[in-house]
Each structure stands twice: as C-alpha cells, then as structure tokens.
Design a protein around this motif. Structure first.
Motif, PDB file in Angstrom:
ATOM      1  N   PRO A 272       0.817  -1.231   0.000  1.00  0.00           N
ATOM      2  CA  PRO A 272       0.000   0.000   0.000  1.00  0.00           C
ATOM      3  C   PRO A 272       0.844   1.271   0.000  1.00  0.00           C
ATOM      4  O   PRO A 272       0.420   2.293  -0.555  1.00  0.00           O
TER       5      PRO A 272
ATOM      6  N   SER B  80     -14.191   3.926   1.332  1.00  0.00           N
ATOM      7  CA  SER B  80     -12.743   3.796   1.156  1.00  0.00           C
ATOM      8  C   SER B  80     -12.273   4.108  -0.262  1.00  0.00           C
ATOM      9  O   SER B  80     -11.068   4.042  -0.528  1.00  0.00           O
TER      10      SER B  80
ATOM     11  N   ARG C 228      -8.601  -1.488   1.250  1.00  0.00           N
ATOM     12  CA  ARG C 228      -8.278  -0.058   1.308  1.00  0.00           C
ATOM     13  C   ARG C 228      -8.727   0.525   2.642  1.00  0.00           C
ATOM     14  O   ARG C 228      -8.066   1.420   3.182  1.00  0.00           O
TER      15      ARG C 228
ATOM     16  N   TYR D  81      -6.181   2.544   4.953  1.00  0.00           N
ATOM     17  CA  TYR D  81      -6.629   3.848   4.483  1.00  0.00           C
ATOM     18  C   TYR D  81      -5.723   4.979   4.951  1.00  0.00           C
ATOM     19  O   TYR D  81      -5.478   5.937   4.213  1.00  0.00           O
TER      20      TYR D  81
ATOM     21  N   HIS E 156      -4.577   0.054  -5.411  1.00  0.00           N
ATOM     22  CA  HIS E 156      -5.734  -0.803  -5.670  1.00  0.00           C
ATOM     23  C   HIS E 156      -5.283  -2.228  -5.972  1.00  0.00           C
ATOM     24  O   HIS E 156      -4.198  -2.448  -6.540  1.00  0.00           O
TER      25      HIS E 156
END
Length: 463
Positions: A141, A193, A205, A209, A217
């Motif tokens: 992420p 999200s 997500r 977050y 994604h």
C-alpha cells in the motif's frame, strides 16, 4: 478458517471433512435437515500428487473417521501442461487505472501471484506485545498503484444421478452467471474507502486507508474460463470404525423459494469432485498461478456424514472455502483457489443470499492467500464470555459470519437494463485481530463496509 492454530473451533472441520459454523438458518431447517446453519470450511493446502488421478463415481468408498478416499480412485494427479500459463485480463467494466504495478511473484522460490507482507503487534490478551506477520494479495500500500489479477471462474453444473445410474436432474449454474459477474465482487462501485472500486479492494483499502497512497488498488478482472458438468452419484460407500462398509446418500436436493434447486452434498465426495476439477482446469491452462481461481456452484452446500443414519444428512451447511494447490517442484507453483456457492434467498437467515459466499471467500483469499496468517487466538463475537469458541488466524469473514447483521445490501444498477440488490458479507479488518482499544483503519473502524458490525476489537480466547 484454515490451518492456523485454534484452541477451540466454532466448527467441526478438518482437511477432508467440511463442517458447519454458527449462522442463522431458516429455509433449510426441515424434516430433511433438522439442524442447518450456514458456515465455511477449513481446507489445508492441497498437493497435486495427493489427489487421485481419476475416479469411478459409482464405486467410491470413504473412511468415516477421516473422510479419506480409500477406493474408487485411481492413479495420482499431476500437472502435465500449462504450469506457467498466465491468465488473461478482460472485463466489460471501465476501471480508471493511472499507474500499474506488475503482477509477479514477490517471494523467492514461488511461482505465484504478487503479494506483500506486513506485521502487527498484538495489543491485548496473552499474546500482547507479540508480533504477527501476514501476507496478502497485492502490492505494498505504501508504494501505491494498481495491481491487476485475473479472476478465473469455472462454472460447475451438477448432474444428479438416481440409484440406478440414470439422470435425475441437472442443476445448472447458467442462471447465476450474469448475476455473479455484475456483483460487487467485480463491479466498480463507490464506498467510504474509494470510488469506482471492487468489494475486496474496498475492504482492504479501508484497512490501510491511513497508510496507503491514494492510488493503491488490488483489481480482480473476471473471466469465465470454463463451464463444466460433473456427475454426482446417488450414494457412496463409507467404512465405519468397526470395519463394516455401509452405503450413504451422496446428495439431497430440494427447491428454494425462488424456484431454483438446491443441492446438499456429502463433504468428502465434494472434495474429490472439487480437487479433480481444479487440476483439470490447471492442465487446460484455465487456472493460473498469477490469478485468483474460483469454482462456482449453484446452491451447493456441504454436509458431514451422519454415522448413526447415513441416509440422513449430518451437520450442514458449508457454503465455501479457499485454499491453494501446489505442485511440489522448485520453484514451487501455487494456484490460489476457492469454492463458493450461489445462494438463493430464503434458505438461510442473516441475509445470507446471492453472493454472500463469493464475497466471503474472495475477500479472505486476498487477505490470506496461503492460509497461514496467524493472529492472537480470538473468541467469536456473541458467545458466552467463558466459551472457548475461538480461532487464531486472519480469516476476515469468520468473526462476522456469526452475527445477525452479517451482510450488507448493495444495489448494482446499470441504466434500465440491470438492477439487483446484492448481499455481500461485512468483513473484519485486520485491526480487529490486534485486540487494541483503537483502530488505525478508516474512521477508526474494526469492520467494513458496515462499520457498526464489530464495535470493538477481538476478545482473547478464555483461558
């Protein structure tokens, strides 16, 4: 719901016997099935060489204690082709992808899909201050960008046989194909999200977050790679503990409120059918190491053997599981795989219908693709404070499946041509498993998309 350590299990499950979990049951509680509840099963990783190369549907014998196939199978399965086939991408929906990252194995020695690893430190319970590492499908992420994965879907219809071997009925998956493909699992929708994203992506997500790049994604591109029909014998043989062999019903069927047929299948028989189907799809090049591979069934739920009366179903009803197949070579090839059933309305309570099982297994497969992400041992919500009804793994759907509000209604509407309200399952976020007072997920939540489903983190299993 897999091979991680448990102190006590919600379900009576093992590698070969798929058992049942807590849940709300309605339509299937009948004279035919006196105690039915929806749930999900454990399935440890499956070595291809451990699967029979073929089987005679009307000559199968299973061990009552283990569910192991002891006769009726022949040879050992093998991967003879397409080990390195890469799944193709294609979808009728338009996803905005500005920056892509490669879907390539990130673990040395494995031929599989792209994953990333993280860890958290337990904040409460006997495991407090211990670190728990996990691996998920996707790229990191913090790096952002979109990673695309083929979602290879094999639709399985069932040809149910009479005792004399003639055909009783064919139960097709066809009526549920479009509904599955248009579901939130694959349809771009808006969530807290993110916008224009799929369901599993929205859940993960939400977890990251506050520590991800905005363009991060994990995208599943669905493709129906095969449509097959498998024969289901009327009965199989079972060897009891005293060595005697008895005949046991292999399936039962009925009619749901919407007029569709549902099928209850003996768990060890299903495992044989499932494993052979998966290996066939691998050899055909349809199931791939770089994809999420799914066998989709029409209203097909699994039950345990009732040793006291083999002609009456035992514990019921398993709706799905996820696992992976491995070839034992080096580098080792792994095919992440799931079984999930379409669910007609009215068969179960708690909103379990349509793609509840597909959403549960798909989201969990993304979060725990190799079924080995441990957590502190946690107690299922809603049980008595002293009940040792516990698990110790990062199976995000399991803590919520026991709740009366396990699912969320989500409408998918495409102009005037398509409008359907789906019921995917709310998932626990990994922050729930940390056993902390607060969560660093979206909105400080412990579950998503229904952030009220789990109002606080997990409780440790009673000692």
């Amino acid at each position: 719901m897999h091979a991680a350590t448990r102190i006590a299990m919600l379900c009576a499950m093992s590698f070969l016997w798929a058992g049942t979990c807590f849940g709300q049951a309605t339509g299937l509680v009948s004279a035919q099935i006196p105690a039915a509840a929806p749930g999900y099963a454990d399935r440890a990783p499956i070595a291809v060489s451990s699967v029979a190369g073929g089987y005679a549907p009307n000559a199968l014998t299973f061990d009552a204690a283990t569910g192991e196939l002891i006769s009726g199978g022949f040879g050992n399965a093998s991967i003879t082709a397409n080990v390195h086939t890469a799944g193709l991408l294609g979808n009728d929906d338009q996803f905005k992808v500005d920056d892509r990252r490669a879907n390539q194995s990130t673990i040395d020695g494995l031929n599989t899909l792209a994953t990333f690893s993280r860890a958290f430190t337990a904040q409460g319970g006997p495991s407090a201050r211990q670190d728990f590492r996990f691996t998920m499908i996707g790229n990191d992420p913090l790096l952002g960008s979109t990673t695309e994965y083929p979602a290879n879907l094999a639709e399985v219809s069932l040809q149910l046989l009479n005792a004399d071997g003639s055909v009783f009925k064919t139960v097709a998956f066809d009526p549920f194909e479009k509904l599955t493909l248009e579901s939130p699992n694959f349809e771009p929708l808006d969530y807290r999200s993110g916008h224009n994203i799929e369901y599993a992506d929205a859940v993960h997500r939400a977890e990251f977050y506050n520590g991800m790049k905005a363009n991060w994604h994990t995208l599943l591109i669905p493709s129906v790679v095969n449509k097959v029909t498998v024969q289901v014998p009327y009965q199989v043989n079972v060897r009891l503990s005293d060595g005697s062999v008895v005949a046991a019903r292999a399936y039962f069927s009925g009619t749901a409120a919407d007029g569709n047929t549902y099928v209850l299948m003996l768990s060890p028989l299903f495992n044989v059918l499932f494993s052979n189907e998966v290996i066939n799809e691998i050899n055909l090049g349809n199931f791939t190491t770089n994809g999420l591979n799914a066998t989709l069934f029409p209203n097909t739920f699994l039950y345990n053997l009732n040793t006291a009366n083999p002609n009456v179903p035992g514990g019921c009803c398993v709706l799905g599981f996820h696992t992976y197949f491995l070839d034992g070579a080096f580098p080792e090839s792994r095919w992440v795989t799931e079984y999930a059933s379409w669910i007609s309305p009215g068969l179960f309570g708690a909103g379990f219908q349509d793609v509840t099982a597909v959403s549960h297994e798909t989201t969990e497969a993304v979060a725990d693709p190799f079924v080995n992400n441990p957590t502190p041992v946690w107690q299922f919500p809603g049980v008595a404070p002293t009940a040792k009804v516990c698990q110790g793994n990062l199976e995000e759907g399991d803590p919520v499946e026991v709740l009366a509000n396990a699912t969320v209604p989500i409408e998918v509407k495409e102009g005037k041509k398509f409008d359907f309200i789906y019921h995917p399952q709310t998932e626990a976020l990994y922050q729930w498993f940390e056993m902390g007072a607060t969560s660093n997920a979206i909105d400080g939540a412990f579950s998503f998309p229904d952030e009220t489903a789990l109002p606080h983190s997990a409780l440790p299993c009673p000692q």
